[in-house]
Design an enzyme around this catalytic site. Structure first.
Site, PDB file in Angstrom:
ATOM      1  N   CYS A  84       0.861  -1.184   0.000  1.00 45.04           N
ATOM      2  CA  CYS A  84       0.000   0.000   0.000  1.00 45.04           C
ATOM      3  C   CYS A  84       0.893   1.228   0.000  1.00 45.04           C
ATOM      4  O   CYS A  84       1.978   1.220   0.584  1.00 45.04           O
ATOM      5  CB  CYS A  84      -0.864   0.044   1.259  1.00 45.04           C
ATOM      6  SG  CYS A  84      -1.879  -1.400   1.521  1.00 45.04           S
TER       7      CYS A  84
ATOM      8  N   GLY B  29      -0.575 -17.918  -8.357  1.00 43.49           N
ATOM      9  CA  GLY B  29      -0.900 -18.804  -9.469  1.00 43.49           C
ATOM     10  C   GLY B  29      -1.136 -20.255  -9.131  1.00 43.49           C
ATOM     11  O   GLY B  29      -1.158 -21.103 -10.029  1.00 43.49           O
TER      12      GLY B  29
HETATM   13  C1  LIG Z   1      -9.357  -9.750  -6.640  1.00 38.43           C
HETATM   14  C2  LIG Z   1      -8.142  -9.820  -5.764  1.00 38.43           C
HETATM   15  C3  LIG Z   1      -8.138  -9.126  -4.544  1.00 38.43           C
HETATM   16  C4  LIG Z   1      -7.027  -9.156  -3.716  1.00 38.43           C
HETATM   17  N1  LIG Z   1      -7.048  -8.489  -2.521  1.00 38.43           N
HETATM   18  C5  LIG Z   1      -5.982  -8.564  -1.687  1.00 38.43           C
HETATM   19  C6  LIG Z   1      -6.022  -7.944  -0.403  1.00 38.43           C
HETATM   20  O1  LIG Z   1      -7.040  -7.356  -0.008  1.00 38.43           O
HETATM   21  N2  LIG Z   1      -4.918  -8.024   0.394  1.00 38.43           N
HETATM   22  C7  LIG Z   1      -3.786  -8.707  -0.011  1.00 38.43           C
HETATM   23  O2  LIG Z   1      -2.818  -8.767   0.746  1.00 38.43           O
HETATM   24  N3  LIG Z   1      -3.735  -9.317  -1.213  1.00 38.43           N
HETATM   25  C8  LIG Z   1      -4.807  -9.268  -2.048  1.00 38.43           C
HETATM   26  N4  LIG Z   1      -4.754  -9.921  -3.271  1.00 38.43           N
HETATM   27  C9  LIG Z   1      -3.543 -10.681  -3.643  1.00 38.43           C
HETATM   28  C10 LIG Z   1      -3.711 -12.180  -3.352  1.00 38.43           C
HETATM   29  O3  LIG Z   1      -3.905 -12.410  -1.978  1.00 38.43           O
HETATM   30  C11 LIG Z   1      -2.495 -12.988  -3.831  1.00 38.43           C
HETATM   31  O4  LIG Z   1      -1.349 -12.507  -3.176  1.00 38.43           O
HETATM   32  C12 LIG Z   1      -2.264 -12.880  -5.327  1.00 38.43           C
HETATM   33  O5  LIG Z   1      -3.474 -12.824  -6.029  1.00 38.43           O
HETATM   34  C13 LIG Z   1      -1.432 -14.030  -5.887  1.00 38.43           C
HETATM   35  O6  LIG Z   1      -2.064 -15.274  -5.703  1.00 38.43           O
HETATM   36  P1  LIG Z   1      -3.003 -15.981  -6.820  1.00 38.43           P
HETATM   37  O7  LIG Z   1      -2.251 -15.957  -8.116  1.00 38.43           O
HETATM   38  O8  LIG Z   1      -3.247 -17.361  -6.294  1.00 38.43           O
HETATM   39  O9  LIG Z   1      -4.236 -15.177  -6.890  1.00 38.43           O
HETATM   40  C14 LIG Z   1      -5.867  -9.893  -4.113  1.00 38.43           C
HETATM   41  C15 LIG Z   1      -5.886 -10.589  -5.334  1.00 38.43           C
HETATM   42  C16 LIG Z   1      -6.999 -10.573  -6.158  1.00 38.43           C
HETATM   43  C17 LIG Z   1      -6.976 -11.342  -7.449  1.00 38.43           C
END
Ligand SMILES: Cc1cc2nc3c(=O)[nH]c(=O)nc-3n(C[C@H](O)[C@H](O)[C@H](O)COP(=O)(O)O)c2cc1C
Ligand code: FES
Lengths: 310, 260
Positions: free
Chosen positions: A134, A248
């Site tokens: 952030c 991912g």
């Molecule tokens: C729609 C969306 C909202 C997310 N909101 C947050 C959040 O509020 N806080 C946070 O630390 N990460 C947030 N992330 C990041 C995920 O927690 C994660 O670190 C990232 O998507 C990688 O993992 P993935 O490829 O399995 O989605 C968000 C990701 C997505 C796709």
């Protein structure tokens, strides 16, 4: 070697997870929606959406766009604020008897501290996960997570007020992820989660404008996995605190890749949108993999990609 | 979530496809709900596509035989979907969301559809007709080559068609049909279509006819977890806040919707 049962349990500091799978913050809401699909008590833990001191409306729409092998999002931390989260969102999670990790966000060190302090009044928080991707409004909007000094500062400040373990979630949008990891470890982090999304953009050729209203967004999904695995592999060898690996993960094989890279546990994010049953399927898949390969404890695989063969 | 077998798949107008599946077990649905469909099994096109339920064949519930949608091919994802053949299976989640509310005492309802917002009106017309409500459909398209479902809707009542270029029906907009006389005969309206149309319909109906708007927004999860699909709404306390199109909608009471 045949094994009859697999010890799936892992430890994140003092917390025991009965299996290594948690949810990625922001990709699982506060659990309610997924409870319609399965019993959440099968999860190793649940990590809920980012919480801020005040309610946040978030960004204008469109907030998401599909990209090859992934998606961009700029939700903008929409959440009802820590008071309502404590009163309305967290209590119902207790019945699943799994650890609850609450993701905290802010725009100043004081914000983070205030949210954490408020969360300490709740019995329903087992760990805080600090989202340092952030912008620090008091430092020209530079993300906490891109400067080791600021990342350490916010970690230390939260550690001082938290009576539960503090997990610091690293941003991949840095030159040296190892320096960031070492900085938060030295500042007292009990664990690291990684990675948050990679900053990206996609442009609509017809409108000649970015596909999401915010312009830039966070890239997630299979497209980021090699980056996330590489970073996990590097950080795991440089720190001694546990890592929750993510980025991912769609299948059990993906999860095992992170564990071999050195993660103790893993988080599943975007996959939940594609398949609401992703988490239980991945948990079962990991167990099956271990059975098939004669692995008695999932912990035996941790760091297998770089640890000396016993 | 289910893997449903494709029973019919054909082009019904330029780049407009009709797709019918075997009905999932114990199907429960209301018109206006949507199906969340994966276009491929691989990870290239990751996100599901929300597509409104158009028609359910059979007696409904567990006795349903087929469930149909209509969609527009407008990108690489839907281009892949179009290639799916009869007999192949698709991964379908749903029906999801809150559909249209039917009111039993209604004598006459106006069904307003624009472009790819027309499909949900078919099942709605079916159910309204069954409960004894007379329906008049007012549907609009860019031009005749993309006009769909006029014939299906005409089974239930009068169909008034407008096109932007005048190549079919009246040249103009659906709202051009909404005379004071017509509105005076209507107990309710139901609308689905592009935002400019919905905004115009909302204004036209304001204070005259009560009704519902079905909104569209780009989605992530489709089940209320990701906050991708929010839209501005008037809350119960009068303030303006966000509601989720996938879970709180896609259908909202018309006066609640606040257009930007
Ligand atoms: C729609 C969306 C909202 C997310 N909101 C947050 C959040 O509020 N806080 C946070 O630390 N990460 C947030 N992330 C990041 C995920 O927690 C994660 O670190 C990232 O998507 C990688 O993992 P993935 O490829 O399995 O989605 C968000 C990701 C997505 C796709
Ligand atoms: S699409 Fe995820 S909340 Fe609506």
């Amino acid at each position: 070697m045949t094994v009859r049962d697999v010890d799936m349990s892992v430890r994140i500091g003092p917390i025991t997870m009965k299996n290594p799978v948690t949810t990625a913050s922001g990709c699982f809401g506060f659990g309610k929606e997924f409870a319609d699909f399965y019993d959440l008590s099968v999860l190793g833990s649940i990590t809920v959406k980012a919480t801020t001191i005040e309610p946040r409306l978030g960004n204008p729409t469109p907030r998401v766009a599909e990209t090859p092998g992934g998606m961009l999002n700029a939700i903008g931390l929409q959440n009802p604020g820590v008071e309502l989260v404590i009163a309305q969102e967290l209590p119902h999670l207790r019945r699943y008897e799994i650890p609850v990790f609450v993701n905290v966000a802010g725009t100043t060190v004081e914000d983070y501290v205030d949210v954490t302090k408020r969360l300490m009044d709740s019995e329903d928080v087992d760990a805080v996960e600090v989202n340092i991707s952030c912008p620090n409004v008091k430092c020209g909007g530079i993300q906490f997570g891109t400067d080791p000094l600021q990342a350490a500062q916010v970690t230390e400040a939260i550690k001082r007020v938290s009576r539960v373990p503090v997990i610091v979630k690293l941003s991949p949008n840095v030159t040296d992820i190892v320096a960031m990891a070492k900085a938060v470890e030295a500042a007292g982090a009990d664990a690291i989660s990684m990675i948050n999304t990679l900053v990206g953009m996609s442009i609509d050729l017809n409108k000649r404008r970015p596909l999401i209203a915010n312009g830039v967004g966070g890239l997630s999904g299979p497209a980021v996995k090699p980056v996330a695995v590489r970073m996990t592999y590097q950080v795991a060898q440089a720190v001694s605190i546990p890592i929750i690996g993510m980025g991912g993960i769609m299948t059990a094989e993906d999860a095992i890749e992170f564990i071999m890279a050195g993660a103790t546990a893993v988080a599943v994010g975007t996959a939940n949108f594609v398949n609401p049953l992703a988490c239980p399927e991945i948990i079962e898949g990991i167990r099956q993999y271990c059975l098939d390969h004669g692995i008695a404890s999932i912990r035996d695989l941790q760091g297998a990609a770089w640890k000396e063969l016993a | 979530m289910a893997r449903l077998t494709i029973l019919e798949h054909r082009e019904i107008a330029e780049n407009m496809m009709w797709l019918a599946f075997s009905a999932p077990q114990d199907l429960r649905y209301t018109p206006g709900q949507f199906l969340h469909i994966r276009v491929t099994d691989g990870v290239d096109h990751l996100l599901r596509r929300p597509i409104s339920l158009c028609y359910v064949q059979g007696e409904g519930g567990a006795k349903s035989q087929a469930i149909a949608v209509a969609y527009r091919v407008g990108g690489k994802g839907t281009e892949l979907l179009r290639k799916k053949k009869v007999g192949e299976e698709l991964d379908v989640l749903g029906p999801l969301g809150n559909g249209f509310t039917l009111h039993e005492g209604d004598r006459h309802a106006l069904l307003v559809g624009g472009g790819i917002g027309v499909p949900p009106m078919v099942e709605l017309a079916e159910q309204l007709t069954q409960q004894g409500t007379k329906v008049t459909s007012i549907i609009g398209f860019q031009s005749a080559n993309v006009a769909i479902l006029q014939e299906e809707l005409s089974r239930y009542g009068e169909v008034l068609v407008a096109t932007n270029d005048g190549s079919l029906g009246l040249q103009g907009f659906v709202t051009d049909y909404m005379t004071e006389e017509l509105l005076a005969t209507a107990d309710r309206f139901y609308a689905c279509g592009p935002t400019p149309m919905l905004r115009a319909v909302q204004a036209k109906m304001d204070g005259k006819v009560e009704g519902y708007l079905s909104l569209e927004e780009r989605m992530g999860c489709g089940i209320g977890a990701c906050m991708a699909c929010v839209t501005s709404c008037r809350m119960d306390d009068g303030s303006v806040g966000y509601k989720k199109v996938c879970k709180d909608g896609p259908v909202f009471s018309a006066p609640k919707v606040v257009f930007a």
